[in-house]
Scaffold this motif. Structure first.
Motif, PDB file in Angstrom:
ATOM      1  N   GLY A  50       0.676  -1.327   0.070  1.00 51.30           N
ATOM      2  CA  GLY A  50       0.016  -0.004  -0.184  1.00 51.30           C
ATOM      3  C   GLY A  50       0.696   1.369  -0.106  1.00 51.30           C
ATOM      4  N   ALA A  51       2.353   1.219   0.154  1.00 57.13           N
ATOM      5  CA  ALA A  51       2.885   2.411   0.173  1.00 57.13           C
ATOM      6  C   ALA A  51       2.903   3.121  -1.035  1.00 57.13           C
ATOM      7  CB  ALA A  51       4.351   2.175   0.639  1.00 57.13           C
ATOM      8  N   ARG A  52       3.314   4.333  -0.976  1.00 57.44           N
ATOM      9  CA  ARG A  52       3.267   5.216  -2.305  1.00 57.44           C
ATOM     10  C   ARG A  52       4.808   5.058  -2.725  1.00 57.44           C
ATOM     11  NH1 ARG A  52      -0.222  10.512  -1.440  1.00 57.44           N
ATOM     12  NH2 ARG A  52      -2.005   9.555  -0.974  1.00 57.44           N
ATOM     13  N   SER A  53       5.062   4.523  -3.947  1.00 56.67           N
ATOM     14  CA  SER A  53       6.348   4.262  -4.558  1.00 56.67           C
ATOM     15  C   SER A  53       6.517   4.373  -5.969  1.00 56.67           C
ATOM     16  CB  SER A  53       6.845   2.848  -4.055  1.00 56.67           C
ATOM     17  OG  SER A  53       6.054   1.834  -4.731  1.00 56.67           O
ATOM     18  N   ARG A  54       5.622   5.386  -6.441  1.00 54.47           N
ATOM     19  CA  ARG A  54       5.655   5.500  -7.734  1.00 54.47           C
ATOM     20  C   ARG A  54       7.044   6.412  -8.053  1.00 54.47           C
ATOM     21  NH1 ARG A  54      -0.336   7.096 -10.258  1.00 54.47           N
ATOM     22  NH2 ARG A  54      -1.265   5.024  -9.393  1.00 54.47           N
ATOM     23  N   ARG A  55       7.268   7.385  -7.459  1.00 52.53           N
ATOM     24  CA  ARG A  55       8.439   8.009  -7.627  1.00 52.53           C
ATOM     25  C   ARG A  55       9.875   7.046  -7.616  1.00 52.53           C
ATOM     26  NH1 ARG A  55       8.666  13.605  -4.676  1.00 52.53           N
ATOM     27  NH2 ARG A  55       7.048  13.893  -6.294  1.00 52.53           N
ATOM     28  N   ASN A  56       9.767   6.417  -6.599  1.00 46.77           N
ATOM     29  CA  ASN A  56      11.026   5.472  -6.283  1.00 46.77           C
ATOM     30  C   ASN A  56      11.130   4.592  -7.542  1.00 46.77           C
ATOM     31  OD1 ASN A  56      12.249   2.888  -5.485  1.00 46.77           O
ATOM     32  ND2 ASN A  56      12.783   4.150  -3.927  1.00 46.77           N
ATOM     33  N   VAL A  57      10.101   3.987  -8.042  1.00 46.45           N
ATOM     34  CA  VAL A  57      10.437   3.194  -9.099  1.00 46.45           C
ATOM     35  C   VAL A  57      10.414   3.737 -10.588  1.00 46.45           C
ATOM     36  CG1 VAL A  57       8.648   1.238 -10.477  1.00 46.45           C
ATOM     37  CG2 VAL A  57       8.608   1.463  -8.138  1.00 46.45           C
ATOM     38  N   ALA A  58       9.881   4.976 -10.570  1.00 43.84           N
ATOM     39  CA  ALA A  58      10.319   5.788 -11.699  1.00 43.84           C
ATOM     40  C   ALA A  58      11.631   6.048 -11.873  1.00 43.84           C
ATOM     41  CB  ALA A  58       9.441   6.983 -11.876  1.00 43.84           C
ATOM     42  N   VAL A  59      12.347   6.649 -10.756  1.00 42.28           N
ATOM     43  CA  VAL A  59      13.610   6.945 -10.527  1.00 42.28           C
ATOM     44  C   VAL A  59      14.580   5.879 -11.008  1.00 42.28           C
ATOM     45  CG1 VAL A  59      15.582   7.880  -9.184  1.00 42.28           C
ATOM     46  CG2 VAL A  59      13.314   8.992  -9.230  1.00 42.28           C
ATOM     47  N   HIS A  60      14.173   4.682 -10.194  1.00 43.67           N
ATOM     48  CA  HIS A  60      14.930   3.469 -10.753  1.00 43.67           C
ATOM     49  C   HIS A  60      14.878   2.940 -12.251  1.00 43.67           C
ATOM     50  CE1 HIS A  60      17.027  -0.257  -9.269  1.00 43.67           C
ATOM     51  NE2 HIS A  60      16.082  -0.932 -10.079  1.00 43.67           N
ATOM     52  N   ALA A  61      13.557   2.846 -12.833  1.00 39.90           N
ATOM     53  CA  ALA A  61      13.508   2.554 -14.071  1.00 39.90           C
ATOM     54  C   ALA A  61      14.225   3.437 -15.079  1.00 39.90           C
ATOM     55  CB  ALA A  61      12.010   2.653 -14.425  1.00 39.90           C
ATOM     56  N   GLY A  62      14.393   4.847 -14.541  1.00 36.13           N
ATOM     57  CA  GLY A  62      15.075   5.913 -15.436  1.00 36.13           C
ATOM     58  C   GLY A  62      16.545   5.711 -15.459  1.00 36.13           C
ATOM     59  N   THR A  63      17.148   5.172 -14.239  1.00 36.76           N
ATOM     60  CA  THR A  63      18.448   5.036 -13.983  1.00 36.76           C
ATOM     61  C   THR A  63      18.759   3.833 -14.697  1.00 36.76           C
ATOM     62  OG1 THR A  63      18.375   6.278 -11.942  1.00 36.76           O
ATOM     63  CG2 THR A  63      20.187   4.675 -12.082  1.00 36.76           C
ATOM     64  N   SER A  64      18.018   2.667 -14.639  1.00 34.66           N
ATOM     65  CA  SER A  64      18.216   1.668 -15.226  1.00 34.66           C
ATOM     66  C   SER A  64      18.069   1.664 -16.844  1.00 34.66           C
ATOM     67  CB  SER A  64      17.287   0.399 -14.796  1.00 34.66           C
ATOM     68  OG  SER A  64      17.028   0.107 -13.543  1.00 34.66           O
TER      69      SER A  64
END
Length: 106
Positions: A50-64
């Motif tokens: 349930g945690a808000r993690s969109r920004r974390n996942v988006a930054v990780h995807a961009g870095t990858s």
């Protein structure tokens, strides 16, 4: 299973003479998809679903994606410089690029 099928598909396409550019794009896309999925699962276990993690996942995807693009650029530059029209050398360089790509994500 999906990653194995993707790797098999890329290897099959390379075996049938697929171009280096589409194979590199497919390899980067597969590696980024696997890495982002792995990160999402890990993040879900750590902070909960349930945690808000969109920004974390988006930054990780961009870095990858950035790491994959740089790796693919280096591999393609090496391929253009060294291949000289030899398909076996091109396949070996693409396999080496896969190893470089996998190590960039770890």
């Amino acid at each position: 299973m999906g990653a194995a099928a993707g790797i098999g598909g890329i290897a099959l396409a390379a075996g049938f003479g697929g171009g280096a550019e589409p194979l590199l794009v497919a390899g980067v896309a597969l590696a980024v998809a696997w890495d982002v999925a792995d990160h999402g699962l890990s993040l879900g276990r750590q902070v909960g679903r349930g945690a808000r993690s969109r920004r974390n996942v988006a930054v990780h995807a961009g870095t990858s994606l950035l790491a994959g693009t740089i790796s693919a650029g280096v591999v393609y530059g090496t391929y253009v410089t060294a291949a000289g029209g030899q398909p076996i050398a091109a396949l070996a360089l693409l396999c080496f690029g896969g190893v470089v790509l996998a190590s960039a994500f770890r």
